[in-house]
Scaffold this motif. Structure first.
Motif: not given
Length: 451
Positions: A106-110, A154-160, A180-183, A278-286
């Motif tokens: 999971v990569v968070i960009g912006g 099984p998952v890694i959360i990355i500030e991108g 796999d999941v991009g924000v 809300e961005a975080a919520r959608l990631v956590c929903q995934n």
């Protein structure tokens, strides 16, 4: 595994070094200068270099890899020795990918909100008892390091970050992770020394979206018109998930989000933070966390370091510090405090410290950004001009760029401190914003004087 870090003292670099040490790697490193808290934290784990400087003799054929920090130069003697010996050289995002290529990434960009969104996700996952690895750009309460890498998660959360990977790898970091999941939280022009036009800057986010793996998810703010237009024009095999503001109320200085007939009071505030949530919520929903559970977990989230962080407060005044430095962050942060405390005048002070913010051609991007503040102060440490080899400019240039005649300008820390110490902040708020340190001003001592 034997790994050597060139420029080990960097924020991400020293945390990655600690993470690999915890994983059982043999870690060495070098740097020409080591600041706190990097030095103490490296010392705690026994991997602080015995001396500063570049020492090519540390580069031997026994090394499995060299990790190169952005702080190093292309003619760094240790880098040249590693190239001569043919040792595999990675940037830190390269190595993060190497260590996580078999995980769900999971990569968070912006341009803004990356650290906060990442922090919210980590907080919720921790509250939910999930097993995860991570890379985040700030020290968080409840987390020992800013990087965690294990075999099991099984998952890694990355500030991108969109900035360049290393001196010899000119790709933006978030292009490397293959999410796999991009924000994408939003796009507001930054890093003009690398991306000289806004269109060129937008392209980096388009490329990031195109690196999301087929069948993955792209989570994006539909409130950002530039971003929405870019996403609408994408032809990619991903599920596009837009988000916008949730339903919320502000009462007695507390923001609560409303969902399914229930109110969830939060410790954070501001529309930009509600969008981040809300961005975080959608990631956590995934990742298997339901909406009600997510909002419950977020009630105890206090925010990331230096993101609307409370320096001190009493019954009628609060002093905040924030990392805001770009025009969009400045506007959002000021609006957040004004909305949360509509009856309190706001004194807002920003230090222009980054290359982009100091660039005379970019300065006009700040027009109107401090208009909502009751008193607006801009500080540029005179020494910073010299350090970044930028020709100094007078107060009038700054006032014209901000389009704010009421604006106060200081270029000496002592003069700024003297002004701040004379403030009467009763029934007011003070907001101090910088990616630097205001020329060494101690905000705790200032708080003790003002409160």
């Amino acid at each position: 595994m034997k790994v050597h870090f060139i420029a080990i003292g960097g924020s991400a670099m020293h945390n990655l070094a600690i993470a690999l040490h915890k994983k059982g790697f043999e870690v060495t490193g070098s740097d020409d200068v080591l600041f706190e808290p990097s030095a103490s934290r490296l010392g705690k784990y026994g991997i602080l270099p015995a001396q500063t400087g570049w020492l090519p003799e540390k580069i031997t054929p026994q090394l499995d890899a060299v990790i190169l920090g952005m702080h190093a130069r292309v003619d760094n003697p240790e880098l040249l020795k590693a190239q001569e010996l043919g040792i595999k050289i990675y940037s830190y995002p390269d190595y993060i990918y190497e260590q996580s290529k078999d995980k769900n990434r999971v990569v968070i960009g912006g341009s803004h909100g990356k650290t906060t969104i990442t922090s919210m996700i980590l907080h919720a996952l921790q509250q939910a008892g999930k097993n995860f690895d991570y890379l985040v750009g700030a020290q968080l309460e409840g987390f020992d390091t800013m990087v965690k890498l294990t075999q099991e998660a099984p998952v890694i959360i990355i500030e991108g970050d969109e900035y360049l990977a290393s001196p010899i790898d000119r790709r933006p970091k978030f292009h490397i992770y293959k999410a796999d999941v991009g924000v994408i939280s939003g796009i507001a022009w930054d890093h003009i020394n690398v991306f000289p036009t806004f269109d060129n800057y937008i392209d980096q986010f388009r490329i990031f979206a195109e690196t999301i793996q087929p069948g993955g998810e792209l989570i994006y703010s539909e409130t950002d018109e530039v971003l929405k237009t870019m996403v609408d024009g994408l032809s990619v095999d991903v599920n596009k998930l837009p988000y916008s503001l949730p339903e919320y109320t502000i009462y007695n200085g507390i923001t609560s989000v409303l969902y399914s007939g229930k109110s969830y009071p939060l410790q954070i505030f501001g529309q930009h933070n509600l969008l981040n949530m809300e961005a975080a919520r959608l990631v956590c929903q995934n990742l298997g966390i339901g909406q009600a559970d997510f909002y419950t977990y977020l009630q105890t989230f206090k925010g990331a370091a230096r993101r609307l962080e409370v320096v001190g407060k009493n019954d009628n005044a609060t002093i905040f510090k924030d990392f805001a430095h770009s025009p969009s962050k400045l506007t959002a942060t000021i609006q957040a405090v004004k909305s949360q405390f509509p009856n309190r005048p706001l004194i807002a002070c920003i230090e222009l410290h980054t290359f982009s913010s100091l660039n005379k051609e970019f300065l006009d991007e700040y027009a109107g950004t401090m208009d909502a503040a009751d008193e607006a102060i801009v500080f540029i440490d005179r020494k910073t001009f010299g350090q970044k080899k930028i020709e100094p400019y007078p107060a009038e240039v700054v006032k014209n760029a901000f389009a704010n005649e009421r604006l106060l300008f200081f270029n000496e820390p002592a003069l700024l401190l003297n002004h701040l110490e004379q403030l009467n902040i009763a029934n007011s708020n003070l907001l101090m914003m910088s990616s630097g340190n205001f020329g060494g001003i101690n905000l705790i001592e200032l708080k003790n004087i003002l409160l």
